[in-house]
Structure formats: C-alpha cells, structure tokens
Design a protein around this motif. Structure first.
Motif, PDB file in Angstrom:
ATOM      1  N   ASP A 118       0.847  -1.196   0.000  1.00 43.11           N
ATOM      2  CA  ASP A 118       0.000   0.000   0.000  1.00 43.11           C
ATOM      3  C   ASP A 118       0.881   1.244   0.000  1.00 43.11           C
ATOM      4  O   ASP A 118       1.877   1.309   0.738  1.00 43.11           O
ATOM      5  CB  ASP A 118      -0.887   0.054   1.243  1.00 43.11           C
ATOM      6  CG  ASP A 118      -2.024  -0.951   1.200  1.00 43.11           C
ATOM      7  OD1 ASP A 118      -2.026  -1.787   0.282  1.00 43.11           O
ATOM      8  OD2 ASP A 118      -2.896  -0.903   2.081  1.00 43.11           O
ATOM      9  N   ASN A 119       0.512   2.222  -0.806  1.00 41.42           N
ATOM     10  CA  ASN A 119       1.164   3.535  -0.799  1.00 41.42           C
ATOM     11  C   ASN A 119       0.087   4.606  -0.825  1.00 41.42           C
ATOM     12  O   ASN A 119      -0.840   4.552  -1.649  1.00 41.42           O
ATOM     13  CB  ASN A 119       2.091   3.700  -2.015  1.00 41.42           C
ATOM     14  CG  ASN A 119       3.292   2.787  -1.943  1.00 41.42           C
ATOM     15  OD1 ASN A 119       4.202   3.003  -1.157  1.00 41.42           O
ATOM     16  ND2 ASN A 119       3.302   1.736  -2.762  1.00 41.42           N
ATOM     17  N   GLN A 120       0.206   5.579   0.074  1.00 40.27           N
ATOM     18  CA  GLN A 120      -0.811   6.624   0.182  1.00 40.27           C
ATOM     19  C   GLN A 120      -0.136   7.946   0.547  1.00 40.27           C
ATOM     20  O   GLN A 120       0.759   7.981   1.392  1.00 40.27           O
ATOM     21  CB  GLN A 120      -1.820   6.252   1.266  1.00 40.27           C
ATOM     22  CG  GLN A 120      -2.873   7.311   1.546  1.00 40.27           C
ATOM     23  CD  GLN A 120      -3.794   6.902   2.686  1.00 40.27           C
ATOM     24  OE1 GLN A 120      -3.814   5.742   3.098  1.00 40.27           O
ATOM     25  NE2 GLN A 120      -4.546   7.862   3.206  1.00 40.27           N
ATOM     26  N   PHE A 121      -0.566   9.026  -0.125  1.00 39.15           N
ATOM     27  CA  PHE A 121      -0.054  10.341   0.260  1.00 39.15           C
ATOM     28  C   PHE A 121      -1.103  11.420   0.009  1.00 39.15           C
ATOM     29  O   PHE A 121      -2.034  11.244  -0.790  1.00 39.15           O
ATOM     30  CB  PHE A 121       1.261  10.672  -0.460  1.00 39.15           C
ATOM     31  CG  PHE A 121       1.134  10.936  -1.933  1.00 39.15           C
ATOM     32  CD1 PHE A 121       0.799  12.201  -2.414  1.00 39.15           C
ATOM     33  CD2 PHE A 121       1.362   9.928  -2.863  1.00 39.15           C
ATOM     34  CE1 PHE A 121       0.694  12.452  -3.768  1.00 39.15           C
ATOM     35  CE2 PHE A 121       1.264  10.174  -4.223  1.00 39.15           C
ATOM     36  CZ  PHE A 121       0.925  11.437  -4.677  1.00 39.15           C
ATOM     37  N   ASP A 122      -0.933  12.534   0.710  1.00 39.57           N
ATOM     38  CA  ASP A 122      -1.794  13.714   0.563  1.00 39.57           C
ATOM     39  C   ASP A 122      -0.908  14.949   0.487  1.00 39.57           C
ATOM     40  O   ASP A 122       0.129  15.028   1.161  1.00 39.57           O
ATOM     41  CB  ASP A 122      -2.737  13.863   1.757  1.00 39.57           C
ATOM     42  CG  ASP A 122      -3.602  12.648   1.994  1.00 39.57           C
ATOM     43  OD1 ASP A 122      -4.601  12.489   1.284  1.00 39.57           O
ATOM     44  OD2 ASP A 122      -3.260  11.855   2.908  1.00 39.57           O
ATOM     45  N   VAL A 123      -1.342  15.908  -0.318  1.00 35.36           N
ATOM     46  CA  VAL A 123      -0.679  17.212  -0.396  1.00 35.36           C
ATOM     47  C   VAL A 123      -1.753  18.285  -0.326  1.00 35.36           C
ATOM     48  O   VAL A 123      -2.749  18.229  -1.062  1.00 35.36           O
ATOM     49  CB  VAL A 123       0.134  17.374  -1.703  1.00 35.36           C
ATOM     50  CG1 VAL A 123       0.747  18.763  -1.756  1.00 35.36           C
ATOM     51  CG2 VAL A 123       1.213  16.310  -1.820  1.00 35.36           C
TER      52      VAL A 123
END
Length: 332
Positions: A118-123
């Motif tokens: 799993d890979n998750q990011f927010d900007v």
C-alpha cells in the motif's frame, strides 16, 4: 510466517509568510503473509492412468466393459488432459490419508505467500488571497497492489475467493474557497473530483495456458487469457476464478456552493450541489469457460443410453478427464 511493516512521514510549513502554507503526508504498508493449503490431487498411480488403488471399477465408455486392471492405457489419453496432468497438477508431496474409496486424499501441501503493498499520500496548500478570502487545494492518492495465491499454483477455479492480482488506485482533488463579503454574509464554494480504478485479474492472467495445454478457442485475447476451469468431484479443481478480470473505472465530479446570511437573531443558509458520475465495468462470468467431470461417465452405465441402474461403486472423475470427455461445459 507473517511480516508487516508500516511506515510514514509528515511535512509542512509556510511557502509565503502569513499567506501560503503547505502540508504533506505519506504512509506505506508492506505485508507478506504465509498461507497453508492442503489439497487432494491425483496420486502418482493415477498420473499413470492406474486406478487400481481404488475400490471402484472404471468402465470404458466406448465398450461398456471395465478397463483391465482398472488402468487406462496411455494410448487412450486425451493429449490436452495429458498435458494438464503432467504440467499443471502438482505431484503429491505429503502422505495424507486414504479415503473410503481407497483414494489418497489431502496429499498435497503448499505454503505460498500473500503479498500486499500500500502507498498513500496527501498534499494540501492553503492560501489567503485577502483578509476576507481564503482557499485550499488538496490532492490525495492511494494505490494497493495485492497478490493472493490459490490452493494450487495455477488456480483452483474459485475455491480461493479473489485469488490472483488485485490493483486498486484511488485519487481525489478538492478545491475549497471561502469568501467573507461582510460580517453577516459568507459564501463557500467547493469543487471535487474522485477517481477509483479496480483491476482484478486471475492467476496466470496474460498467459494463454488453455491454448498451451491444447484446448482451442479459450484464449482468444488478453481478457480471456489464463487457464480454463476444470471442476471435479474427487480432486481439487483447477483454473482461473470466475468473474475475473474485474475492471472498474469510476469518476465523480462534484460542484457545491452555499451562502450563509445572518440577519439579527436568524441565520439563513442557501446552497446546492451537482454530481456527475461515469462508471465503466467489465465483470464477465466464467469468461475462460468451465469443464465439469464426474464419476458417472466411467461407471457401469457409461455409454448406455437408457435403462441402466447405476452402481454407485463404479466410475471416477479423473478417469473420464484422462479420456478427454466432459460431463458439462459452459462459457458465459
């Protein structure tokens, strides 16, 4: 064995002092989980066409007579069945036990790994245009890749639900603007986009195994790749899962606006939203076809059109499979 690692980071700060700020985060997950599967596969003798270990009599559907020694000569084997037996069905690797019919059962043990990444990011960026007007923009992304093995290396025709590769990708963009016209009048505007994509594929997707084994007309394109389904009464089923590939693409666009007005002791709100949605789905059932095998076609009634009383101690599904006959077949 189980190995699980979860990690992440956050970072933020000003871009323009007192006006523009940003924030970002990331989270990752890695899982490796050992699975234990016990199956019944054809015994070493059956792989040679020899069913003498059974207390069931194997009849020849062409002659209506028992095969001598309960053994099907290799000259009678169907070429595709021979390939499947030798190349796709594993040999027994554990003693297991003996069933009531004399069949060795629970004789194949495998311990493959389930793997998930799993890979998750927010900007997010916040900006103050004026004392009365602020907005922010946020982008979010998540991707999951999962590989679930089946009870057999080349699939078990759906006995392991969801076996194969699963890729899920989700994205979203949000824009929010808040404008204060006066101490009593405020407007909020939002725009959003959400996207989610599923791509679930069966074991051996992309490989034309049915064609390689000698079964024509199954693997006609990428969508119909992998191994056709083989279902039995007495051994583990073989082949791709049904309802795969599952391909889903969905996009949602939303526009929202609301006005807040304060008048004396009263607060009034007025607004509305509209959503536009598109969805594309491919979810065919048994797209690689299915062949079923049972005991009856090598029983004492094999080849008899009518008027035969079935002896329940005769016939065996693996025998008719080797001969290249099927009880039923379908494709949806």
């Amino acid at each position: 064995d189980l190995s699980q690692n979860q990690f992440g980071a956050t970072f933020g700060g000003p871009i323009i002092k007192d006006k523009t700020f940003f924030f970002a985060d990331y989270q990752g997950l890695r899982i490796t989980s050992g699975q234990t599967y016990l199956s019944t596969v054809p015994s070493l003798a059956m792989r040679q066409g020899n069913f003498s270990e059974l207390n069931r009599v194997i009849y020849d559907p062409l002659t209506g007579q028992p095969f001598p020694g309960n053994t099907i000569p290799e000259s009678r084997w169907d070429p595709a069945s021979k390939n499947i037996m030798q190349q796709l069905y594993p040999e027994p690797n554990t003693a297991g036990s003996v069933g009531a019919t004399g069949q060795p059962i629970n004789n194949c043990l495998i311990t493959p790994n389930l793997e998930r990444d799993d890979n998750q990011f927010d900007v997010k960026v916040d900006h103050r245009l004026t004392q009365n007007n602020r907005f922010f923009v946020r982008y979010s992304y998540q991707k999951t890749a999962r590989n679930l093995p089946a009870t057999l290396e080349h699939g078990d025709a759906g006995a392991t639900f969801g076996a194969g590769n699963g890729d899920i990708k989700a994205q979203s963009v949000t824009f929010n603007d808040t404008h204060t016209f006066s101490p009593t009048l405020l407007n909020e505007f939002r725009f959003g986009w959400n996207s989610i994509k599923f791509f679930m594929t069966s074991i051996d997707y992309g490989e034309n195994l049915a064609s390689a084994m000698g079964i024509p007309g199954i693997n006609v394109n990428d969508v119909t790749s992998a191994m056709t389904q083989m279902t039995f009464q007495n051994i583990r089923n073989l082949g791709a899962n049904g309802n795969q590939p599952l391909i889903t693409n969905q996009n949602d666009f939303q526009i929202f606006d609301s006005v807040t007005w304060i008048k004396n002791k009263h607060t009034f709100k007025l607004g509305g939203s509209v959503t536009f949605r598109s969805r594309e789905i491919l979810n065919a059932d048994t797209i690689v076809g299915s062949f079923a095998f049972n005991n009856n076609m090598t029983s004492n009634c094999a080849g008899v059109a009518a008027g035969c009383t079935l002896n329940a101690s005769t016939g065996f599904d693996v025998a008719i499979f080797l001969l290249g006959h099927t009880t039923t077949k379908n494709r949806n």
